[in-house]
Scaffold this motif. Structure first.
Motif, short mmCIF file in Angstrom:
data_model
loop_
_atom_site.label_atom_id
_atom_site.label_comp_id
_atom_site.label_asym_id
_atom_site.label_seq_id
_atom_site.Cartn_x
_atom_site.Cartn_y
_atom_site.Cartn_z
N ARG A 90 38.59 55.95 33.85
CA ARG A 90 37.34 56.15 34.59
C ARG A 90 37.42 55.65 36.03
O ARG A 90 36.65 56.10 36.88
CB ARG A 90 36.18 55.46 33.85
CG ARG A 90 35.78 56.17 32.57
CD ARG A 90 34.49 55.61 32.00
NE ARG A 90 34.61 54.24 31.52
CZ ARG A 90 35.00 53.91 30.29
NH1 ARG A 90 35.32 54.85 29.41
NH2 ARG A 90 35.07 52.64 29.92
N LEU A 91 38.32 54.74 36.32
CA LEU A 91 38.39 54.17 37.67
C LEU A 91 38.57 55.23 38.75
O LEU A 91 37.88 55.19 39.78
CB LEU A 91 39.50 53.12 37.76
CG LEU A 91 39.23 51.79 37.04
CD1 LEU A 91 40.40 50.85 37.23
CD2 LEU A 91 37.96 51.14 37.55
N PRO A 92 39.49 56.20 38.59
CA PRO A 92 39.61 57.23 39.63
C PRO A 92 38.33 58.06 39.80
O PRO A 92 38.03 58.53 40.90
CB PRO A 92 40.77 58.10 39.14
CG PRO A 92 41.56 57.22 38.24
CD PRO A 92 40.54 56.34 37.57
N ARG A 151 29.22 47.90 32.22
CA ARG A 151 30.25 47.12 31.52
C ARG A 151 31.60 47.24 32.24
O ARG A 151 32.31 46.25 32.40
CB ARG A 151 30.37 47.61 30.07
CG ARG A 151 31.27 46.75 29.20
CD ARG A 151 31.15 47.10 27.73
NE ARG A 151 31.47 48.49 27.47
CZ ARG A 151 30.58 49.41 27.06
NH1 ARG A 151 29.32 49.09 26.87
NH2 ARG A 151 30.95 50.66 26.85
N ASP A 152 31.94 48.45 32.66
CA ASP A 152 33.19 48.65 33.41
C ASP A 152 33.21 47.79 34.67
O ASP A 152 34.19 47.10 34.96
CB ASP A 152 33.36 50.12 33.81
CG ASP A 152 33.74 51.02 32.65
OD1 ASP A 152 34.13 50.51 31.58
OD2 ASP A 152 33.65 52.26 32.81
N PHE A 153 32.12 47.83 35.42
CA PHE A 153 32.07 47.11 36.68
C PHE A 153 32.06 45.60 36.45
O PHE A 153 32.66 44.85 37.22
CB PHE A 153 30.85 47.53 37.50
CG PHE A 153 30.94 48.92 38.08
CD1 PHE A 153 31.98 49.78 37.76
CD2 PHE A 153 29.99 49.37 38.97
CE1 PHE A 153 32.07 51.05 38.30
CE2 PHE A 153 30.06 50.64 39.52
CZ PHE A 153 31.11 51.48 39.18
N SER A 154 31.39 45.15 35.39
CA SER A 154 31.32 43.71 35.13
C SER A 154 32.68 43.14 34.74
O SER A 154 32.94 41.95 34.90
CB SER A 154 30.31 43.41 34.02
OG SER A 154 30.77 43.90 32.77
N TYR A 155 33.56 44.01 34.26
CA TYR A 155 34.92 43.58 33.92
C TYR A 155 35.62 43.00 35.15
O TYR A 155 36.46 42.11 35.04
CB TYR A 155 35.70 44.77 33.36
CG TYR A 155 37.14 44.47 33.01
CD1 TYR A 155 37.47 43.85 31.81
CD2 TYR A 155 38.17 44.79 33.89
CE1 TYR A 155 38.79 43.57 31.49
CE2 TYR A 155 39.50 44.52 33.58
CZ TYR A 155 39.80 43.90 32.38
OH TYR A 155 41.10 43.62 32.07
N PHE A 156 35.26 43.50 36.33
CA PHE A 156 35.90 43.06 37.58
C PHE A 156 35.08 42.00 38.30
O PHE A 156 35.43 41.59 39.40
CB PHE A 156 36.10 44.26 38.51
CG PHE A 156 37.07 45.27 37.97
CD1 PHE A 156 38.43 45.07 38.05
CD2 PHE A 156 36.60 46.43 37.36
CE1 PHE A 156 39.33 46.00 37.54
CE2 PHE A 156 37.50 47.37 36.86
CZ PHE A 156 38.86 47.15 36.95
N GLY A 157 33.97 41.57 37.70
CA GLY A 157 33.15 40.54 38.33
C GLY A 157 31.81 41.12 38.77
O GLY A 157 31.41 42.20 38.36
#
Length: 199
Positions: free
Chosen positions: A3-5, A40-46
């Motif tokens: 999903r990042l790209p 949730r994806d974004f919170s994985y990075f802070g």
């Protein structure tokens, strides 16, 4: 990781359109990804956003650029300039990655040697070991017939390639230090047909 790209491309388009900030719902609507998954994806990075404010487009674009692409430019070669290789050479890779340069293509077809496809020169495959170090190429996109894939992978590894995007239908046997990402179009199509039938 897959999903990042998508997030990067979304924020890149948002910046182009002059958008300063976006909410997880706006991202969700654009990408068809559940808002909770995005948070949730974004919170994985802070802490990348603030509740009630959303996400700053420029900050997130810079963040995803660093985490997906890194800060260095990657020089890429396409191995096999036939139908698929030529199509990839004509594709605008800058839409995906501003730090990726397709600097060379290799093929055995004498009629293609010395020609350019979308400004990328096609070299003879015999010159691969010379050109790859000269051009600082560390990524190869492999678009050869299956029977040529393994031998070429070994040559690419010996020439200093660190990553291979493999379009051949075989699994390549390379050292642990070489990352191979396999794309088998027949498998992807079968998966599509399965989902169409069952969901």
């Amino acid at each position: 990781m897959k999903r990042l790209p998508l997030y990067y491309r979304y924020f890149k388009e948002a910046e182009k359109s002059g958008t300063d900030r976006v909410s997880s719902k706006e991202i969700s609507d654009a990408l068809d990804i559940d808002s909770a998954t995005i948070r949730r994806d974004f919170s994985y990075f802070g802490e990348l956003g603030r509740k009630g404010y959303g996400y700053n487009v420029k900050s997130l674009l810079k963040f995803f650029m660093e985490h997906i692409h890194g800060n260095e430019t990657r020089n890429v070669a396409i191995i096999g300039a036939g139908n698929l290789g030529s199509a990839l050479l004509n594709y605008k890779f800058s839409n995906i990655n501003d730090r990726m340069n397709v600097v060379a293509a290799f093929d055995r077809n004498a009629g293609m040697i010395g020609t350019k496809i979308n400004d990328t020169e096609v070299f003879h495959s015999d010159d691969l070991e010379k050109i790859i170090p000269e051009q600082g190429i560390d990524v190869a996109i492999l678009t050869l017939p299956a029977e040529a894939g393994q031998k070429m992978a070994e040559r690419l590894e010996a020439a200093g390639i660190k990553g291979i995007l493999n379009f051949t239908p075989i699994r390549l046997d390379v050292s642990d230090g070489i990352y191979v990402h396999n794309i088998d179009l027949s498998v992807e199509l079968q998966a599509l047909f399965f989902y169409m039938k069952n969901f």
